[in-house]
Design an enzyme around this catalytic site. Structure first.
Site, PDB file in Angstrom:
ATOM      1  N   ASP A 144      14.203  -3.853  12.793  1.00  0.00           N
ATOM      2  CA  ASP A 144      15.150  -3.463  13.842  1.00  0.00           C
ATOM      3  C   ASP A 144      16.581  -3.450  13.305  1.00  0.00           C
ATOM      4  OD1 ASP A 144      13.294  -3.016  15.802  1.00  0.00           O
ATOM      5  OD2 ASP A 144      13.533  -4.963  16.767  1.00  0.00           O
ATOM      6  N   ARG A 170       2.162  -7.390  14.627  1.00  0.00           N
ATOM      7  CA  ARG A 170       1.821  -8.735  15.069  1.00  0.00           C
ATOM      8  C   ARG A 170       1.771  -8.811  16.584  1.00  0.00           C
ATOM      9  NH1 ARG A 170       5.289 -14.154  13.630  1.00  0.00           N
ATOM     10  NH2 ARG A 170       6.771 -13.222  15.065  1.00  0.00           N
ATOM     11  N   ASP A 178      14.806  -9.806  13.194  1.00  0.00           N
ATOM     12  CA  ASP A 178      13.844  -8.740  12.968  1.00  0.00           C
ATOM     13  C   ASP A 178      14.397  -7.768  11.926  1.00  0.00           C
ATOM     14  OD1 ASP A 178      12.456  -6.130  13.284  1.00  0.00           O
ATOM     15  OD2 ASP A 178      11.418  -7.168  14.913  1.00  0.00           O
ATOM     16  N   THR A 219      -0.248 -13.868  20.407  1.00  0.00           N
ATOM     17  CA  THR A 219      -1.090 -14.692  19.546  1.00  0.00           C
ATOM     18  C   THR A 219      -0.538 -14.865  18.139  1.00  0.00           C
ATOM     19  OG1 THR A 219      -2.390 -12.806  18.751  1.00  0.00           O
ATOM     20  CG2 THR A 219      -3.105 -13.861  20.804  1.00  0.00           C
TER      21      THR A 219
END
Length: 245
Positions: free
Chosen positions: A239, A138, A236, A142
């Site tokens: 992660d 991603r 995340d 944006t």
């Protein structure tokens, strides 16, 4: 704001909760019909989510508890594949059961990197399935998905696909992944998308683009924040699972 959050939670539960994967599959058999997402039902989820949502949980504890949770999810996703009825003879009588497709007709496709954690869970319970990989990232500016890599079995068009990505946020990555599968010849109604945490926006995006794709998740959260992250979410996933925080 608090009242709005409560209303959103109630809406998410009432709209998306579904207690039977098989019922969802049968109800959506007609072409073009939107399948209601299947919400995994297990008392174990409350504790497991408490640990992996906690921002103070260590990477090791996160991976341990997430793996336990994803094993439940993997079994539910596999159970959503088309089944055929079969009666077996037990030592004491008869049992009306069912058989799932042979592993040779199924491919587990992970959206790299976080999806690899869920792929581990699927292959732990069904190691004979073939594997595909799609790398989509991603754009943080944006929030739009970008495809970097796609490797699928040459006969993927004839297989049922378990598409694996733990987080369904904006839905952009999921839609992009399904586009790659459809481009390779996979019919949308042969795809089961499995994820750990979803939100209404992501579910709507995937359903609008591919209504025949079935979704199974462990949780439907309130929604997205201004940065397009799921709230309350868990941060995340990749992660935290792979210890790169």
């Amino acid at each position: 704001r608090r009242r709005g959050a409560r209303l959103m939670r109630c809406a998410a539960r009432s709209i998306w909760a579904c207690t039977s994967a098989r019922a969802s599959s049968a109800a959506g058999s007609r072409a073009g019909m939107v399948h209601e997402p299947v919400l995994v039902q297990s008392r174990a989820l409350k504790h497991l989510f408490t640990v992996i949502r906690d921002e103070d949980t260590s990477p090791q504890a996160f991976a341990e508890h997430a793996s336990r949770l994803m094993r439940l999810l993997a079994e539910e996703a596999i159970a959503m594949l088309p089944a055929t009825k079969r009666t077996v003879i037990t030592p004491c009588g008869e049992f009306e059961g069912e058989d799932l497709p042979d592993a040779s007709s199924v491919c587990a496709v992970s959206v790299v990197r976080a999806g690899d954690s869920l792929l581990e869970a699927v292959r732990a319970v069904w190691p004979a399935v073939s594997v595909g990989k799609i790398l989509i990232q991603r754009d943080e500016e944006t929030a739009l998905p970008r495809l970097f890599y796609c490797k699928l079995p040459p006969n993927i068009a004839s297989k049922h696909v378990l598409l694996l990505d733990p987080m369904l946020a904006t839905g952009g990555s999921a839609v992009k992944a399904v586009e790659e599968l459809v481009g390779a010849g996979v019919a949308p109604d042969r795809i089961v998308f499995a994820n750990v945490v979803a939100c209404p926006e992501g579910i709507a995006a995937l359903q609008n683009a591919f209504p025949a794709v079935r979704i199974v998740t462990c949780a439907v959260d309130e929604g997205l924040n201004e940065k397009k992250y799921i709230v309350p979410g868990l941060g995340d996933y990749g992660d935290r699972y792979f210890g790169t925080v």
